[in-house]
Design an enzyme around this catalytic site. Sequence first.
Site, short mmCIF file in Angstrom:
data_model
loop_
_atom_site.label_atom_id
_atom_site.label_comp_id
_atom_site.label_asym_id
_atom_site.label_seq_id
_atom_site.Cartn_x
_atom_site.Cartn_y
_atom_site.Cartn_z
N GLU A 56 0.85 -1.11 -0.07
CA GLU A 56 -0.06 -0.19 -0.08
C GLU A 56 0.78 1.29 -0.04
OE1 GLU A 56 -2.40 2.94 -0.06
OE2 GLU A 56 -3.20 0.90 -0.31
N GLU A 82 -22.89 5.45 -0.68
CA GLU A 82 -24.45 4.95 -0.04
C GLU A 82 -24.50 3.64 -0.53
OE1 GLU A 82 -25.18 7.66 -3.33
OE2 GLU A 82 -25.45 9.24 -2.21
N TYR A 201 -26.37 2.04 -14.70
CA TYR A 201 -26.90 2.45 -13.28
C TYR A 201 -28.34 2.36 -13.58
CZ TYR A 201 -23.37 4.30 -10.39
OH TYR A 201 -22.11 4.54 -9.59
N VAL A 250 4.11 0.54 -5.63
CA VAL A 250 4.59 -0.61 -6.63
C VAL A 250 4.60 0.14 -7.94
CG1 VAL A 250 3.54 -2.37 -8.03
CG2 VAL A 250 3.07 -2.62 -5.71
#
Length: 589
Positions: A56, A82, A201, A250
């Site tokens: 990370e 949400e 969507y 990375v």
Amino acid sequence: MHYSAGNYEAFARPRKPAGVDDKTAWFVGAGLASMSGAAFLIRDGQMAGDKITIFEELDLPGGALDGIKEPKKGFVIRGGREMENHFECLWDLYRSIPSLEVEGASVLDEFYWLNLDDPNSSLRRVTTNRGEDAGTNFTFGLSDTGQKDLVKLFLATREEMENKRIEEVVSEEFLQSNFWLYWRTMFAFENWHSALEFKLYLHRFIHHIKGLPDLSALKFTKYNQYESLVLPLYRWLLDQGVTFHFSTTVTDVDFELGDGRKQATAIHWNRKGEDGTTALGENDLLFMTIGSLTENSDEGDHHTPARLNTGPAPAWDLWRTIAAKDPAFGRPEVFAGDIDKTKWESCTVTTLDTRIPEYIQKISERDPFSGKVVTGGIVTAEDSSWLLSWTVNRQPHFKQQSPDQIVVWVYGLFPDADGDYVGKPMAECTGEEITREWLYHMGVPVEQIDELAATGAKAVPCMMPYVTAFFMPRQAGDRPDVVPEGSVNFAFIGQFSESPSRDCIFTTEYSVRTPMEAVYTLLDIERAVPEVFGSTYDVRELLNATARLRDGKETALPGPHFLREKLYDKFTDNEVGRLIAEYKLIEEP
């Protein structure tokens, strides 16, 4: 890897995959995608946790799912998440992750009970004229032309919508409707964003059309995303022995490509200035999060504007480096090549006394200190030049929060426009100036605004250059497949990988679905990945959505009353007619 609905495979435990004890796993990024992938390797792949390593770039996990207290600045949340009941993969994961607050319960149990006892809804979704109700009355206000635009988009093929902007496929009437106001501010769609993504969507959430105006379709966590979702998963992974290497970027991945076979052979990384390489064999699995919506986020403070960071972007640069090696690895510039089209700004405002909360309560019609739902999602100031929206979730939003404080999230879709009160672009404003603009649109008396912004709150603005990058117009091949054809040991995960499912991006669900698909494919796990909820194929949901989009306006049958009665009886003497009548698409005589 295959999909299934129902509970037959959902409740089944897969047997241990052949050869898993000889494998290791490596993840690029410690966001929700990578941590979910690690959890699926352990739970369903039955891989030992100490064989999993996560690299990370930042110094903490969570990626875009954040929530933190900066010692000098205050509380910071870059965005909100949400959720809904049909995030099948997300809930499949969190049913297995223990709650940090409720003994013997999972994170899913805790979330379910919370939203059962305190269901979400908005009492005032849109304001105008400095805090007054905009009078939308939770209606969509779609003209016949606007309704036809939606139907045409819904019925179009994916190929027809590739590389097209929303504004190219809908009318100006549609763009002026309440529907588009609700939609664009809830999901952060701009007029120039992908018509294909808008279509996806619509199909994905057709069952929630009825809950779009008052936001009753949504569910929220108890606290911020980090404490409610990231921390329980992170601690569980640590307990399983997973290794996290933070402050590690990375920089490249080597591949052996040829004869229809693709294998990752090495990971190159830099940790605190020192370069390193991890060699990979066929039994070493690599899962790469590519791109990032929060990459190069820059925070200001109450007296300092956030800046637009267009410099090197490691997450995007890694994808660019990888993509140059094979056409199957995607085209990152489609998403990250125009920052002016993908940026917007948010601001976390922490109130310091009861003066500002009084105005929050006036608009939300709920006590912000109650510990229950407050605004129920965003409140949009429709006449704001920034198209300003703001929300107050359940308080406290942070466990460290003082009981007399309220944490508010504010964002603007048009950060380069001049504010209506401060007279300058949001992108150039300090936290205090953004607070002034917000207070103006909340209806605070003008003579009190400056003093209240200076002494009644502490605000942290955040500029995000790539926050809507995945909404840019695109076509097939712009995102790499989760597991590219020919891959023997690697996968792409997260928002910029292409799932073979019908799912859509910018959701926690997609961040969990793609690693689940990757793990199940590379380990050949004998259990189905949950299918995307099939509401788009459910005639009841389609009829309900149609009725709602018409704001309940029924179609009257022609002729005099006695003839209408006969027509109605004739029309409803079959299952389809009865359904149409039940969902009030035709008027009963």
